[in-house]
Scaffold this active site. Structure first.
Site, PDB file in Angstrom:
ATOM      1  N   TYR A 181     -99.793  21.725  -7.304  1.00  0.00           N
ATOM      2  CA  TYR A 181     -99.299  21.690  -8.450  1.00  0.00           C
ATOM      3  C   TYR A 181     -98.115  21.148  -9.020  1.00  0.00           C
ATOM      4  O   TYR A 181     -97.755  21.184 -10.032  1.00  0.00           O
ATOM      5  CB  TYR A 181     -99.340  23.335  -8.950  1.00  0.00           C
ATOM      6  CG  TYR A 181    -100.681  24.051  -9.423  1.00  0.00           C
ATOM      7  CD1 TYR A 181    -101.379  23.643 -10.538  1.00  0.00           C
ATOM      8  CD2 TYR A 181    -101.410  24.768  -8.616  1.00  0.00           C
ATOM      9  CE1 TYR A 181    -102.489  24.150 -11.002  1.00  0.00           C
ATOM     10  CE2 TYR A 181    -102.660  25.224  -9.078  1.00  0.00           C
ATOM     11  CZ  TYR A 181    -103.236  25.056 -10.294  1.00  0.00           C
ATOM     12  OH  TYR A 181    -104.298  25.571 -10.589  1.00  0.00           O
ATOM     13  N   GLU A 194    -117.477  35.962  13.040  1.00  0.00           N
ATOM     14  CA  GLU A 194    -117.878  34.938  12.043  1.00  0.00           C
ATOM     15  C   GLU A 194    -117.541  35.392  10.559  1.00  0.00           C
ATOM     16  O   GLU A 194    -116.873  34.879   9.799  1.00  0.00           O
ATOM     17  CB  GLU A 194    -119.593  34.146  12.154  1.00  0.00           C
ATOM     18  CG  GLU A 194    -119.559  33.258  10.611  1.00  0.00           C
ATOM     19  CD  GLU A 194    -120.924  32.912  10.578  1.00  0.00           C
ATOM     20  OE1 GLU A 194    -121.127  32.139   9.916  1.00  0.00           O
ATOM     21  OE2 GLU A 194    -121.738  33.008  11.760  1.00  0.00           O
ATOM     22  N   ASP A 197    -123.573  34.022  13.212  1.00  0.00           N
ATOM     23  CA  ASP A 197    -125.056  34.176  12.779  1.00  0.00           C
ATOM     24  C   ASP A 197    -125.827  33.274  13.673  1.00  0.00           C
ATOM     25  O   ASP A 197    -125.292  32.207  14.073  1.00  0.00           O
ATOM     26  CB  ASP A 197    -125.186  33.687  11.392  1.00  0.00           C
ATOM     27  CG  ASP A 197    -124.461  34.742  10.375  1.00  0.00           C
ATOM     28  OD1 ASP A 197    -124.332  35.792  10.624  1.00  0.00           O
ATOM     29  OD2 ASP A 197    -124.342  34.445   9.087  1.00  0.00           O
TER      30      ASP A 197
END
Length: 424
Positions: A167, A253, A305
């Site tokens: 920014y 995870e 997963d």
């Protein structure tokens, strides 16, 4: 219910009943907690007595071609490097030659996996980023601007986020990916870690469990942080005086599994520290994990997963990301054990078919690409599991275990995996 509908429902009910019965049978296999804790103590003792290959460095390997690594540098050293780069550019301009930056190449072709270190490193190839060249003028300008901003931050002795940096000059940077990429270039060019530049990412990772540490002088007890956990400080320099009676670190995870573990106070039943980056690992979480592993000398078990992306995330923790291969010595924890959820677990624990997801062509390609990675090829267990995943074209999330009950993860699955020492 009509006879036709009843006949259709019966097979489904039968499968559900068989799965529930199998889950009950697995629970009966559990030994007393004292036996499982004894297994964990043996695992911890082995981790604390082992001589890890992390003590090796690139210089120990006598490589044919040089590799580039960065180090933590203090502010005066980084300021001096930036000022030297500025003076070199000024001299080049005054002599009529214009100026350019020599930027280390971070492309895939300039990276190397070292099995001795079990991580990805960056080779020493560089490219010229010239201001007078039409194809590189914009990036050269952004590089000069980032160097100027970092210099100002270091002079003030403050820390800013990558978003803050973006920014300061939105019109020049265009989007944050531009300033983020050049920030990594600058870190690599100056030979220092990104944290040495005093530019950090926003807080993302969290930790809960049997850990006490100082955060900028404040003493934090992670057993008192509730189910949300304690945010991992983006500036790892603030973290000191780690203390723990944990037997292992559980790397998770996703945030949903983290919250389940935290709410069930899994760390009280089996003393551990639970960490998550809520998906793709950020630099602060990777640094924090490495710091815990190094100072506490605890084994790390991973719960991800059962899909190619879960394994990609795990591989980033273990051997590094290609984007930040120049800092892999500080960001990697090679000896993480893959606890679950593994493709073989889907049948072993009889995860219902409706809880398994079909892999897309993109998933299958990601799985096959992983099988071609050197760090996967050296681990036969990973190869077997990935081949099974690709062959069956099935994947599953950690939450698929909730089909047996919301607390099945903490009360059956994880205790049984640890009891059986079922990790890779």
């Amino acid at each position: 219910m009509s006879e036709k509908k009843r006949r259709r429902a019966e097979p489904s009910q039968s499968k559900s009943s068989r799965s529930s019965s199998h889950a009950h049978d697995l629970k009966k296999q559990l030994k007393p907690d004292a036996d499982i804790l004894a297994t964990l103590r043996r695992l911890r003792d082995a981790a604390q007595s082992s001589t890890s290959n992390q003590t090796l460095t690139i210089s120990d390997l006598n490589l044919a071609s040089p590799c580039r690594e960065v180090a933590d540098l203090d502010s005066p050293s980084v300021l001096l490097s930036i000022e030297r780069a500025a003076l070199s550019a000024a001299r080049s301009i005054l002599s009529g030659r214009g100026f350019s930056f020599s930027i280390p190449s971070r492309s895939s072709s300039n990276q190397l996996y070292l099995p001795e270190l079990d991580r990805i490193v960056l080779k020493d190839k560089t490219s010229s980023r010239a201001f007078a060249n039409l194809s590189t003028v914009r990036k050269a300008t952004i590089t000069a601007r980032v160097l100027s901003l970092v210099h100002a931050v270091l002079l003030r002795g403050i820390h800013v986020t990558k978003r803050d940096l973006f920014y300061t000059d939105v019109k020049l940077f265009g989007d944050q990916t531009q300033s983020d990429a050049v920030l990594d270039d600058v870190s690599c060019m100056l030979g220092c870690t990104r944290s040495s530049l005093h530019v950090v990412a926003s807080e993302k990772g969290v930790v809960v469990g049997r850990l006490v540490f100082s955060d900028d002088g404040d003493r934090i007890d992670c057993t008192r942080m509730g189910i949300g956990g304690k945010a991992i400080p983006p500036n790892i320099d603030r973290v000191s005086d780690l203390e723990s009676d944990a037997l292992f670190i559980l790397l998770v995870e996703k945030d949903a599994a983290f919250m389940r573990l935290a709410e069930d106070r899994f760390y009280n039943r089996f003393p551990c520290i639970i960490v998550t980056a809520k998906g793709q690992p950020d630099v602060a979480t990777r640094l924090f994990l490495k710091k815990m592993k190094t100072e506490l000398k605890l084994p790390v078990l991973a719960l991800v997963d059962s899909d190619p992306y879960g394994l990609k995330i795990l591989s980033v923790y273990m051997c590094g990301s290609k984007n930040m291969s120049y800092d892999s010595s500080n960001l990697t924890t090679p000896d993480i054990k893959w606890l679950g959820v593994r493709p073989s677990d889907l049948d072993k624990y009889k995860v219902p078919e409706q809880c398994r997801l079909p892999m897309t062509d993109q998933d299958v390609k990601a799985g096959k690409d992983l099988l071609e990675e050197d760090f996967v090829k050296r681990n036969e267990g990973w190869v077997r599991e990935l081949e099974m995943m690709v062959r069956t074209r099935q994947k599953a999330e950690i939450q698929a275990l909730s089909s047996f009950g919301f607390q099945y993860l903490t009360e059956v699955y994880l205790p049984l995996k640890i009891q059986q020492q079922d990790w890779l």
